[in-house]
Design a protein around this motif. Sequence first.
Motif, PDB file in Angstrom:
ATOM      1  N   UNK A   1       0.866  -1.172   0.000  1.00  0.00           N
ATOM      2  CA  UNK A   1       0.000   0.000   0.000  1.00  0.00           C
ATOM      3  C   UNK A   1       0.905   1.224   0.000  1.00  0.00           C
ATOM      4  N   UNK A   2       0.752   2.109  -0.992  1.00  0.00           N
ATOM      5  CA  UNK A   2       1.621   3.279  -1.138  1.00  0.00           C
ATOM      6  C   UNK A   2       0.827   4.538  -0.801  1.00  0.00           C
ATOM      7  N   UNK A   3       1.263   5.241   0.233  1.00  0.00           N
ATOM      8  CA  UNK A   3       0.631   6.485   0.651  1.00  0.00           C
ATOM      9  C   UNK A   3       1.550   7.650   0.308  1.00  0.00           C
ATOM     10  N   UNK A   4       1.017   8.682  -0.316  1.00  0.00           N
ATOM     11  CA  UNK A   4       1.813   9.813  -0.797  1.00  0.00           C
ATOM     12  C   UNK A   4       1.219  11.122  -0.261  1.00  0.00           C
ATOM     13  N   UNK A   5       1.621  12.220  -0.860  1.00  0.00           N
ATOM     14  CA  UNK A   5       1.060  13.526  -0.503  1.00  0.00           C
ATOM     15  C   UNK A   5      -0.454  13.541  -0.674  1.00  0.00           C
ATOM     16  N   UNK A   6      -0.961  12.763  -1.609  1.00  0.00           N
ATOM     17  CA  UNK A   6      -2.399  12.714  -1.860  1.00  0.00           C
ATOM     18  C   UNK A   6      -3.171  12.100  -0.703  1.00  0.00           C
ATOM     19  N   UNK A   7      -2.457  11.373   0.171  1.00  0.00           N
ATOM     20  CA  UNK A   7      -3.089  10.693   1.305  1.00  0.00           C
ATOM     21  C   UNK A   7      -2.796  11.387   2.633  1.00  0.00           C
ATOM     22  N   UNK A   8      -2.206  12.571   2.581  1.00  0.00           N
ATOM     23  CA  UNK A   8      -1.644  13.205   3.769  1.00  0.00           C
ATOM     24  C   UNK A   8      -2.554  14.273   4.349  1.00  0.00           C
ATOM     25  N   UNK A   9      -2.304  14.578   5.640  1.00  0.00           N
ATOM     26  CA  UNK A   9      -3.074  15.614   6.308  1.00  0.00           C
ATOM     27  C   UNK A   9      -2.821  16.988   5.693  1.00  0.00           C
ATOM     28  N   UNK A  10      -3.798  17.863   5.862  1.00  0.00           N
ATOM     29  CA  UNK A  10      -3.726  19.209   5.280  1.00  0.00           C
ATOM     30  C   UNK A  10      -3.941  20.266   6.356  1.00  0.00           C
ATOM     31  N   UNK A  11      -3.238  21.386   6.231  1.00  0.00           N
ATOM     32  CA  UNK A  11      -3.513  22.573   7.039  1.00  0.00           C
ATOM     33  C   UNK A  11      -3.526  22.281   8.535  1.00  0.00           C
ATOM     34  N   UNK A  12      -2.499  21.541   8.987  1.00  0.00           N
ATOM     35  CA  UNK A  12      -2.376  21.250  10.403  1.00  0.00           C
ATOM     36  C   UNK A  12      -3.185  20.070  10.879  1.00  0.00           C
ATOM     37  N   UNK A  13      -3.911  19.408  10.010  1.00  0.00           N
ATOM     38  CA  UNK A  13      -4.703  18.243  10.369  1.00  0.00           C
ATOM     39  C   UNK A  13      -3.952  16.966   9.999  1.00  0.00           C
ATOM     40  N   UNK A  14      -4.384  15.864  10.576  1.00  0.00           N
ATOM     41  CA  UNK A  14      -3.713  14.581  10.350  1.00  0.00           C
ATOM     42  C   UNK A  14      -4.690  13.556   9.788  1.00  0.00           C
ATOM     43  N   UNK A  15      -4.106  12.535   9.173  1.00  0.00           N
ATOM     44  CA  UNK A  15      -4.849  11.351   8.748  1.00  0.00           C
ATOM     45  C   UNK A  15      -4.300  10.178   9.549  1.00  0.00           C
ATOM     46  N   UNK A  16      -5.160   9.516  10.294  1.00  0.00           N
ATOM     47  CA  UNK A  16      -4.755   8.398  11.145  1.00  0.00           C
ATOM     48  C   UNK A  16      -5.347   7.100  10.612  1.00  0.00           C
ATOM     49  N   UNK A  17      -4.486   6.079  10.464  1.00  0.00           N
ATOM     50  CA  UNK A  17      -4.929   4.731  10.116  1.00  0.00           C
ATOM     51  C   UNK A  17      -4.799   3.879  11.360  1.00  0.00           C
ATOM     52  N   UNK A  18      -5.901   3.282  11.816  1.00  0.00           N
ATOM     53  CA  UNK A  18      -5.873   2.550  13.069  1.00  0.00           C
ATOM     54  C   UNK A  18      -6.888   1.418  13.031  1.00  0.00           C
ATOM     55  N   UNK A  19      -6.973   0.668  14.115  1.00  0.00           N
ATOM     56  CA  UNK A  19      -7.888  -0.463  14.211  1.00  0.00           C
ATOM     57  C   UNK A  19      -9.226  -0.025  14.769  1.00  0.00           C
TER      58      UNK A  19
END
Length: 593
Positions: free
Chosen positions: A42-60
């Motif tokens: 699974x390849x995560x890039x800038x397109x999958x990233x948080x914006x403007x101080x926010x985050x993207x979390x992958x979890x269970x």
Amino acid sequence: MLLSFDDLDVAQNEVRRLLAAGQGQDLEVRLSAKTYARTAPLVLTDLDSGRNGHTVTWTAEPGGRVERSGLVESSGLVKISGGVALGGWRPAGDGRWVATVPEGVPAPRQLYVNSLRAPWARSHWLDHDDCKIGPEGMTGAGSLGVAAYARPSDVEMVFRVRWRDYHCRILEVSGDLIRFAEPCWTNALPGTGRVGPHWDNTAVGTEIHGWSMFATNALELLTEPGHFVWNSDDRTVTYLPREGEDMESAQVVVPTCEQLVILDGAHDLVLKGLTFSHTAWHRSDDGYVGAQAGFTLTGASGPLGEAGSHYTKPVAALTVRGGRRVTVSGCEFVHLGGAGAVLEAGTKDTTVTACAFSDLSSGGVYVGDIDPHPALELADEHNTVSFNTFRGTGAEFTDSVAVWGGYTRNLVIDHNTLEHLPYSGISVGWGWNQPEAQDPWLGDNRITGNRIVDVLRVAERQYDGGAVYTQGPQRGTIVQGNHIDRSEYGTTANDGNGIYLDEQSSHILVARNVVTRVGYKWVSNWAEYGVENRAAGNWTDNTITPAFSGAGSVMEDNAEGLTELPPEAVRVAERAGAGPWPAPVEPLGTQEP
């Protein structure tokens, strides 16, 4: 914003859609508890990233139910696996069982039977006093027993030379001569120009340091329960079960995929509570020609350098390449054919914390790269490896280390627990004393509060290392508050050091460490060109006079030859490691059960 999925690719597509639409809040991707089998990372890039101080979390997904996925039983865990289930087992006589590996699955180096690693069958250490090494191969096919193997071209010979590990596949046996696959054999030999004359004395067959070897993956060697053999013609694996294993109901996994997740230029991402498992290392004719710390020499030609700037890093389950503000937290890395995690290519402000690394063929975490003068966008800095546990890394490639830092700055390696390792525990720095490695991107690193137990194990015959090992000038680097207990060996030929400031290690402070039951020196700064190091306020039971050379290097206020640790040292030792605290420190002179 909470999102729930049971498919990684579907999840990625939805996250990308929301981010592209200008989603203005944190995203939490909750994955259902099951095993996610991967045939490609699974390849995560800038397109999958948080914006403007926010985050993207992958979890269970919390409170996941127990499910059977076909590979393993899951109990609320998200497991990303590079393996496939292997069934169809049938008796093969002599207590052995055999199964056919599906087409498209690469040659397996290990199986996992009911969650236990099954390595290739191997010989004992072979007496090679009469063997002759040369460009054409090695004599001794008869005396070593190799000539009697039914399938010698599936056999791999493993050589250990001081700190280096070599694995070369046999190409053929011709009379008494064993020929090996190329370029592995040429890369492993002295006098071939592949590594330069400076390192020829640790190549296969050199006499100055001596060498050890054994054979693997021959059916004739399959006598130890829990081992297997691969037959490349029939595409079968033959396994000798452990006591109590029922192969008709056993869960068997064969690794296929080398990498599971790649973050390429990703930022403001969190991976939390995920398990990475069952990766492969695809054997090729390059074999495994170990340079140091899990790096290898590959290819038949190409740029060379005695400072190790063109070696190949081990493949890893998780790779963060050029990442920014990435957090890997509470994850498990287990049953891997390569390394656990790699942070490289200008990764900054990234943390690996509270993770568990166990049963890895190679090392645990690799931070940084081996170019001493990287462009600023490729320079790694401000990364952290903290509160992790490492146990049984280097299970196959025994020259690897649990935590490695290359040319990096402001790296923090703090309060980790490292146990039962074949070679060194923590290694920071690179380049030896070569001209191209002068004035490198290296310094202000902190190795603090770690607990390192049972390293440099004699049985693996991997010599010349330390529980904490450094190279290169790294002004501002501190090794402080660590508890090092039990590194084996006891002679100058097979050094088992506590804190080893090797080669051009310079400008390093070694302070308030507790070093007990090490086989050789508690601290070593042997090289005259390792300058301005300071060892102060440490405690040890060691009575061997340490080597502390180099202009401006000093030792002061160290308590040596102790028969009992003072209360202050006990407090330091008990607070070291990933916890829980306090961990009682054994009295000096006792042995680990």
